[in-house]
Design an enzyme around this catalytic site. Structure first.
Site, PDB file in Angstrom:
ATOM      1  N   HIS A 186       1.735  18.792  -3.862  1.00  0.00           N
ATOM      2  CA  HIS A 186       1.025  19.991  -4.090  1.00  0.00           C
ATOM      3  C   HIS A 186       0.273  20.947  -2.162  1.00  0.00           C
ATOM      4  O   HIS A 186       0.133  22.074  -2.509  1.00  0.00           O
ATOM      5  CB  HIS A 186      -0.085  19.855  -4.848  1.00  0.00           C
ATOM      6  CG  HIS A 186      -0.112  19.920  -6.152  1.00  0.00           C
ATOM      7  ND1 HIS A 186      -0.415  18.297  -7.319  1.00  0.00           N
ATOM      8  CD2 HIS A 186       1.292  20.567  -6.945  1.00  0.00           C
ATOM      9  CE1 HIS A 186       0.092  19.039  -8.545  1.00  0.00           C
ATOM     10  NE2 HIS A 186       0.835  19.435  -8.284  1.00  0.00           N
ATOM     11  N   ARG A 288       3.476  33.679 -15.505  1.00  0.00           N
ATOM     12  CA  ARG A 288       2.975  32.681 -16.142  1.00  0.00           C
ATOM     13  C   ARG A 288       1.214  33.250 -16.991  1.00  0.00           C
ATOM     14  O   ARG A 288       0.244  33.265 -16.307  1.00  0.00           O
ATOM     15  CB  ARG A 288       2.217  31.111 -14.961  1.00  0.00           C
ATOM     16  CG  ARG A 288       3.350  30.497 -14.665  1.00  0.00           C
ATOM     17  CD  ARG A 288       3.300  29.942 -14.038  1.00  0.00           C
ATOM     18  NE  ARG A 288       4.764  29.590 -13.225  1.00  0.00           N
ATOM     19  CZ  ARG A 288       4.602  28.894 -12.201  1.00  0.00           C
ATOM     20  NH1 ARG A 288       3.663  30.338 -11.174  1.00  0.00           N
ATOM     21  NH2 ARG A 288       5.692  28.748 -11.869  1.00  0.00           N
ATOM     22  N   ARG A 325       5.870  35.581 -19.551  1.00  0.00           N
ATOM     23  CA  ARG A 325       6.170  34.019 -20.744  1.00  0.00           C
ATOM     24  C   ARG A 325       5.064  34.110 -21.368  1.00  0.00           C
ATOM     25  O   ARG A 325       3.699  34.389 -20.959  1.00  0.00           O
ATOM     26  CB  ARG A 325       6.508  33.067 -20.104  1.00  0.00           C
ATOM     27  CG  ARG A 325       5.978  32.039 -20.678  1.00  0.00           C
ATOM     28  CD  ARG A 325       6.815  30.049 -20.271  1.00  0.00           C
ATOM     29  NE  ARG A 325       5.353  29.527 -19.326  1.00  0.00           N
ATOM     30  CZ  ARG A 325       5.457  28.927 -18.210  1.00  0.00           C
ATOM     31  NH1 ARG A 325       6.223  28.121 -18.221  1.00  0.00           N
ATOM     32  NH2 ARG A 325       4.589  28.722 -17.449  1.00  0.00           N
ATOM     33  N   GLU A 415      13.776  24.534 -22.587  1.00  0.00           N
ATOM     34  CA  GLU A 415      13.610  23.468 -21.851  1.00  0.00           C
ATOM     35  C   GLU A 415      13.967  22.197 -22.568  1.00  0.00           C
ATOM     36  O   GLU A 415      13.197  21.087 -22.250  1.00  0.00           O
ATOM     37  CB  GLU A 415      12.152  23.586 -22.056  1.00  0.00           C
ATOM     38  CG  GLU A 415      11.382  25.234 -21.103  1.00  0.00           C
ATOM     39  CD  GLU A 415      10.311  25.290 -21.313  1.00  0.00           C
ATOM     40  OE1 GLU A 415       9.400  25.187 -20.661  1.00  0.00           O
ATOM     41  OE2 GLU A 415       9.886  26.612 -21.960  1.00  0.00           O
ATOM     42  N   ASN A 438      11.986  22.067 -14.712  1.00  0.00           N
ATOM     43  CA  ASN A 438      11.364  20.668 -14.707  1.00  0.00           C
ATOM     44  C   ASN A 438      11.029  20.295 -15.943  1.00  0.00           C
ATOM     45  O   ASN A 438      11.373  18.890 -15.558  1.00  0.00           O
ATOM     46  CB  ASN A 438       9.808  21.488 -14.334  1.00  0.00           C
ATOM     47  CG  ASN A 438       9.663  21.708 -12.257  1.00  0.00           C
ATOM     48  OD1 ASN A 438      10.970  21.430 -12.323  1.00  0.00           O
ATOM     49  ND2 ASN A 438       8.492  22.100 -11.890  1.00  0.00           N
ATOM     50  N   ASP A 439      11.293  21.145 -16.918  1.00  0.00           N
ATOM     51  CA  ASP A 439      11.020  20.492 -18.438  1.00  0.00           C
ATOM     52  C   ASP A 439      11.820  20.267 -19.241  1.00  0.00           C
ATOM     53  O   ASP A 439      12.132  19.019 -20.046  1.00  0.00           O
ATOM     54  CB  ASP A 439       9.600  21.520 -19.731  1.00  0.00           C
ATOM     55  CG  ASP A 439       8.508  21.443 -19.661  1.00  0.00           C
ATOM     56  OD1 ASP A 439       8.092  20.101 -18.998  1.00  0.00           O
ATOM     57  OD2 ASP A 439       8.071  22.314 -19.033  1.00  0.00           O
ATOM     58  N   ARG A 449       6.617  14.416 -16.618  1.00  0.00           N
ATOM     59  CA  ARG A 449       6.617  14.347 -15.726  1.00  0.00           C
ATOM     60  C   ARG A 449       5.547  13.613 -14.731  1.00  0.00           C
ATOM     61  O   ARG A 449       4.936  13.763 -13.588  1.00  0.00           O
ATOM     62  CB  ARG A 449       6.262  15.954 -15.703  1.00  0.00           C
ATOM     63  CG  ARG A 449       7.672  17.208 -15.986  1.00  0.00           C
ATOM     64  CD  ARG A 449       6.928  18.350 -16.508  1.00  0.00           C
ATOM     65  NE  ARG A 449       7.078  18.723 -15.513  1.00  0.00           N
ATOM     66  CZ  ARG A 449       6.441  20.297 -15.396  1.00  0.00           C
ATOM     67  NH1 ARG A 449       6.516  21.009 -16.710  1.00  0.00           N
ATOM     68  NH2 ARG A 449       5.897  20.615 -14.714  1.00  0.00           N
ATOM     69  N   CYS A 486      14.011  29.898 -13.720  1.00  0.00           N
ATOM     70  CA  CYS A 486      12.720  30.085 -13.343  1.00  0.00           C
ATOM     71  C   CYS A 486      12.548  28.504 -12.699  1.00  0.00           C
ATOM     72  O   CYS A 486      12.687  27.540 -12.880  1.00  0.00           O
ATOM     73  CB  CYS A 486      11.815  30.878 -13.879  1.00  0.00           C
ATOM     74  SG  CYS A 486      11.402  29.530 -15.135  1.00  0.00           S
TER      75      CYS A 486
END
Length: 556
Positions: A186, A288, A325, A415, A438-439, A449, A486
């Site tokens: 992170h 987001r 979104r 996703e 990612n999803d 994840r 994205c």
């Protein structure tokens, strides 16, 4: 005498300055036994400290905004993890103090993470920081943190926790170096978002003496200790040359032969807009909106509050494209007023669009707010739903948009593998697709994840994932509609070329990555990108896919 050290560069740029070390970590609490009658009191102390630290992390996230807010919200969830708390309670019940119970429970989980693959090992710093903050609160000692300094410096740490990285002042912290961490940690992600040069995984970094002058090259991962004037001049010149090359590639994203690939920014709210504008984003590819809802998990924000936040973002991109979104709650982003509390597997349960269709008033208010926020603005507003599984989902969302009077394009996020496999069907109801890689990886490989043992399957270079991207892009092309990507996958310059070769029509990423992706795309023709994409899909592993694409683009 000048010496050279080498770590892993995770954030471009050069920083030259004196070393300052991170504040001392919390000491290990003593292992003393408590009487059985004190156990309940100690468990209460532990829980109070956990809640206080979680609240502090959420407050820091609200202050930082954007990607940092998402990271710190995730850290707060670590602090409140039911299994960890249960482990703490068990340790206290058999005689540990509150602080020792916290320390031992978190240390046990730390060992599991450290040995569970690169992705989860990159989260060890997050866990250590949560533990240290809770223990510090219980012991009544100062929290670990960045040093106080009136002069700019290069920060050295064993590892940097998100709570510290998120609030770094780039005017004081010229760059940072850590002994641990990795490119997926992170702190690395936030360093890129801040635009601060950073090098991680440098053994012995902590041995650099306070006040020592060093030069940090965040591109190569090199650290020069006591650099000569000649070395400093060379590094500065190279950094300026890189910056000039990035500036020279300003303007709309495109391949060298003129194939346009709009480069958009991911934002979490108005606070992220200036960086996106400065980076030359052609719009927003992922707004987001859940960060607005996370301010108060007990109730949804008012229509007025939503209108105000949305309009600030929309106004920043006149004549640009802004993709919003709608609320993506559930799984790792639970909301008390929306998310079921008794789901055995939230990631496979009622989240995203499913939650909104169960609470139509929340969706209606958000869509109405977006309609009002866009009134009179020369912006190309597009609104998309998360977690669309099939055409029925897509139709329900499009119908809700029309009922709210929304004058915008309606889209669906891909996703879930079913959405990629049936993309043409979904596109009968909506006007565009956006791939949340990612999803999509999580659901394609049945790889949670948050589980380190399966972290290799979260790599966006996985050929099976590239196959699903290609299916979606081909479906959109056949229907004469757009298909963007994205997320972190789009921020990898090499992967951006491959995604372009797969037929993706736009790329959205953190603002700091835009210049690098733009410059890399401009080096290659569309045909080269297509050959690189074919080579990557022909590979059997993520590592082989990256090497194959690299070989094609380098002309090997």
């Amino acid at each position: 005498m000048e010496t050279t050290l080498r770590g892993v560069g995770v954030s471009h740029g050069v920083a030259i300055g004196q070393v300052r070390h991170m504040g001392t970590a919390v000491l290990e609490p003593p292992a003393k036994q408590i009487p059985a009658e004190d156990a309940e009191r100690e468990q209460g102390r532990a829980r109070q400290a956990v809640e206080a630290v979680a609240a502090d992390l959420i407050a820091r996230g609200n202050l930082a905004g954007g990607e940092a807010q998402a990271v710190l919200e995730a850290q707060a969830m670590i602090a409140q993890d039911p299994e960890l708390i249960a482990d703490v309670d068990r340790r206290i019940a058999v005689g540990s103090t509150a602080e020792r119970g916290i320390y031992d429970a978190f240390s046990h989980y730390r060992e599991l993470l450290a040995g569970a693959g690169e992705y989860m090992a990159g989260r060890v710093a997050d866990l250590d920081d949560v533990r240290n903050r809770i223990v510090a609160r219980l012991l009544g000692v100062p929290m670990p943190g960045v040093p106080d300094s009136d002069e700019p410096y290069v920060l050295i740490a064993r590892d940097l926790a998100p709570a510290d990285t998120a609030l770094l002042d780039p005017t004081l912290v010229l760059g940072f170096v850590t002994e641990e961490g990795g490119p997926t940690s992170h702190s690395a992600i936030l360093a890129r978002a801040l635009g601060v040069p950073a090098v991680v995984a440098l053994p012995g970094a902590g041995e650099l003496a306070e006040g020592t002058e060093i030069a940090v090259d965040g591109s190569t991962g090199e650290i020069f200790v006591d650099p000569s004037e000649e070395k400093k001049a060379t590094l500065t010149e190279a950094a300026e040359a890189r910056k000039a090359a990035l500036s020279a590639s300003s303007g709309p994203g495109a391949t060298s032969d003129g194939h346009k690939v709009p480069l958009l920014a991911n934002v979490g709210g108005p606070a992220d807009v200036p960086a996106a504008v400065e980076a030359g984003a052609e719009g927003v590819g992922l707004f987001r909106t859940e960060f607005l809802f996370l301010d108060d998990s007990k109730k949804a924000p008012s229509e007025e509050k939503q209108v105000e936040a949305y309009r600030k973002v929309l106004e920043a991109f006149p004549e640009g494209r802004v993709v919003v979104r709608v609320l993506d709650a559930g799984a790792d982003k639970p909301l008390d007023f929306l998310t079921p509390v008794d789901e055995p597997n939230p990631a496979l349960g009622v989240r995203g669009l499913r939650s909104l269709l169960d609470h139509p008033e929340v969706l209606r208010t958000q869509l109405t707010a977006l309609a009002k926020a866009s009134e009179g603005l020369p912006v190309y507003l597009e609104v998309m739903a998360p977690m669309v599984a099939d055409r029925t989902d897509a139709k329900a969302f499009a119908d809700a948009c029309r009922e709210a009077g929304l004058q915008a394009k309606f889209g669906a996020m891909v996703e879930i593998p079913s959405a990629a496999l049936r993309a043409r069907s979904i596109l009968q109801e909506v006007e565009f697709l956006s791939l949340g890689t990612n999803d999509l990886a999580q659901y394609t490989f049945a790889a949670d994840r948050q589980v380190g043992a399966v972290s290799r399957l979260q790599d966006p270079w996985q050929p099976a994932l590239l196959d699903l991207v290609a299916l979606s892009a081909e479906a959109a092309k056949a229907e004469g509609k757009s298909c963007g990507v994205c997320g972190e996958a789009a921020s990898d310059p090499l992967l951006a070329c491959v995604l372009t070769g797969l037929g993706v029509t736009s790329l959205s990423m953190g603002a700091a990555s835009i210049p690098y992706v733009r410059a890399t795309l401009a080096k290659y023709t569309l045909a080269q990108c297509e050959r690189a994409a074919a080579a990557a899909r022909a590979a059997d592993t993520a590592h082989e896919a990256r090497l194959a694409a690299q070989a094609v683009l380098s002309g090997e």
